[in-house]
Design a protein around this motif. Structure first.
Motif, short mmCIF file in Angstrom:
data_model
loop_
_atom_site.label_atom_id
_atom_site.label_comp_id
_atom_site.label_asym_id
_atom_site.label_seq_id
_atom_site.Cartn_x
_atom_site.Cartn_y
_atom_site.Cartn_z
N ASP A 45 0.81 -1.22 0.00
CA ASP A 45 0.00 0.00 0.00
C ASP A 45 0.84 1.27 0.00
O ASP A 45 0.30 2.37 0.18
N ASN A 46 2.17 1.11 -0.16
CA ASN A 46 3.05 2.27 -0.04
C ASN A 46 4.11 2.33 -1.13
O ASN A 46 5.23 2.77 -0.90
N ALA A 47 3.79 1.81 -2.32
CA ALA A 47 4.69 1.93 -3.46
C ALA A 47 4.76 3.42 -3.86
O ALA A 47 3.91 4.22 -3.44
N PRO A 48 5.76 3.83 -4.65
CA PRO A 48 6.71 2.99 -5.40
C PRO A 48 8.00 2.74 -4.63
O PRO A 48 8.25 3.35 -3.58
N ILE A 49 8.82 1.85 -5.18
CA ILE A 49 10.16 1.60 -4.63
C ILE A 49 11.10 2.62 -5.26
O ILE A 49 11.59 2.44 -6.38
N ASP A 50 11.30 3.71 -4.55
CA ASP A 50 12.17 4.77 -5.06
C ASP A 50 13.13 5.21 -3.97
O ASP A 50 13.27 4.54 -2.95
N ALA A 51 13.81 6.33 -4.18
CA ALA A 51 14.81 6.80 -3.23
C ALA A 51 14.21 7.18 -1.88
O ALA A 51 14.94 7.31 -0.89
N GLU A 52 12.88 7.34 -1.83
CA GLU A 52 12.22 7.72 -0.58
C GLU A 52 11.63 6.52 0.16
O GLU A 52 11.00 6.69 1.20
N ILE A 53 11.83 5.32 -0.37
CA ILE A 53 11.16 4.16 0.23
C ILE A 53 11.64 3.89 1.65
O ILE A 53 10.85 3.64 2.56
N LEU A 54 12.95 3.96 1.88
CA LEU A 54 13.46 3.71 3.23
C LEU A 54 13.05 4.81 4.21
O LEU A 54 12.58 4.50 5.31
N PRO A 55 13.20 6.10 3.86
CA PRO A 55 12.71 7.13 4.79
C PRO A 55 11.23 6.99 5.13
O PRO A 55 10.83 7.16 6.28
N ARG A 56 10.42 6.63 4.11
CA ARG A 56 8.98 6.45 4.39
C ARG A 56 8.75 5.28 5.33
O ARG A 56 7.90 5.35 6.23
N TYR A 57 9.49 4.20 5.13
CA TYR A 57 9.31 3.03 5.99
C TYR A 57 9.76 3.32 7.42
O TYR A 57 9.09 2.90 8.38
N VAL A 58 10.86 4.04 7.55
CA VAL A 58 11.34 4.39 8.89
C VAL A 58 10.33 5.27 9.61
O VAL A 58 10.07 5.09 10.82
N GLU A 59 9.73 6.22 8.89
CA GLU A 59 8.71 7.06 9.51
C GLU A 59 7.50 6.22 9.93
O GLU A 59 6.89 6.48 10.98
N HIS A 60 7.16 5.22 9.13
CA HIS A 60 6.07 4.31 9.50
C HIS A 60 6.40 3.58 10.80
O HIS A 60 5.56 3.46 11.70
N LEU A 61 7.64 3.10 10.93
CA LEU A 61 8.05 2.40 12.14
C LEU A 61 8.03 3.33 13.34
O LEU A 61 7.60 2.94 14.43
#
Length: 238
Positions: A45-61
């Motif tokens: 539910d949180n694509a795309p896999i781009d340069a912001e994918i890790l920052p977005r995932y860390v914010e989710h955590l």
């Protein structure tokens, strides 16, 4: 007017078994596999896999109020997977490049229990209940035999040999190195008691299970909860 089709997202699924096979220890593979399942479920539910994918995932955590150490661990697992996906050619570039992974809590080393604290900890579980027998056996393996948490969680029924005189454990540690531990006299009691309760099941099933009647093994997070729960009951801080 013709709509421009959206680029298809890369599928990480084929990369995961290849990535996990590069890990040496079974317990490490199991821990990484759990974290990757969590990430891919979030990614749906949180694509795309781009340069912001890790920052977005860390914010989710961080939004889930997880500890800094746990966030750092989960982000490191995901970053390793994404780097490997680039090496395998699934991603056309390394999307983790330039991103500084979060760090866990520093300067707080695990505190070794005193002899008195360990005795109090081992008295905390209820030896009459199913869950108390399980918890006590796990605590004995870590507190007296010195097993790592991952080694306790990865024990299978076929790794535990119970004889009238003693109990023998075959442990697979880091780097898949095997060692044997023998329990005798009073230290064998809690292990023997749990082995009697856990006597049914296929030989490849976990020795420690999450729930009575299930074959699902005890996870690292659940084992951490077991230690903390009985530590609080025993009046042990930190």
């Amino acid at each position: 007017m013709t709509a421009i089709p959206r680029a298809r997202e890369p599928d990480l699924t084929p990369t995961i078994p290849v990535f996990l096979r590069r890990l040496h220890a079974d317990s490490t593979r199991a821990a990484y596999a759990r974290e990757i399942r969590r990430f891919t479920a979030w990614l749906a539910d949180n694509a795309p896999i781009d340069a912001e994918i890790l920052p977005r995932y860390v914010e989710h955590l961080r939004s889930r109020n997880l500890s800094p150490t746990f966030i750092a661990w989960r982000a490191t697992v995901v970053a390793s997977l994404l780097k490997d996906a680039h090496r395998q050619g699934i991603l056309d570039r390394d999307v983790t490049e330039g991103y500084r992974l979060p760090r866990g809590t520093r300067g707080v080393a695990p505190r070794v229990l005193s002899s008195g604290e360990l005795k109090r900890l081992l008295r905390a579980p209820d030896r009459r209940s199913w869950i108390g027998k399980r918890d006590l056996a796990a605590l004995v393996l870590m507190g007296i035999a010195g097993l790592r948490a991952g080694e306790v969680c990865s024990l299978r029924l076929c790794d535990v040999e119970v004889t009238p005189g003693r109990i023998t454990l075959r442990i697979k540690g880091k780097g898949n190195r095997l060692r044997t531990i023998a329990f005798e006299s009073k230290n064998a009691g809690p292990i023997r008691s749990w082995a009697t309760v856990r006597s049914t099941g296929n030989s490849g099933e976990p020795f420690f299970v999450a729930r009575n009647g299930e074959a699902r093994g005890l996870s690292m997070a659940m084992l951490d909860y077991v230690v903390r729960k009985h530590g609080r009951a025993a009046g042990i801080e930190r």
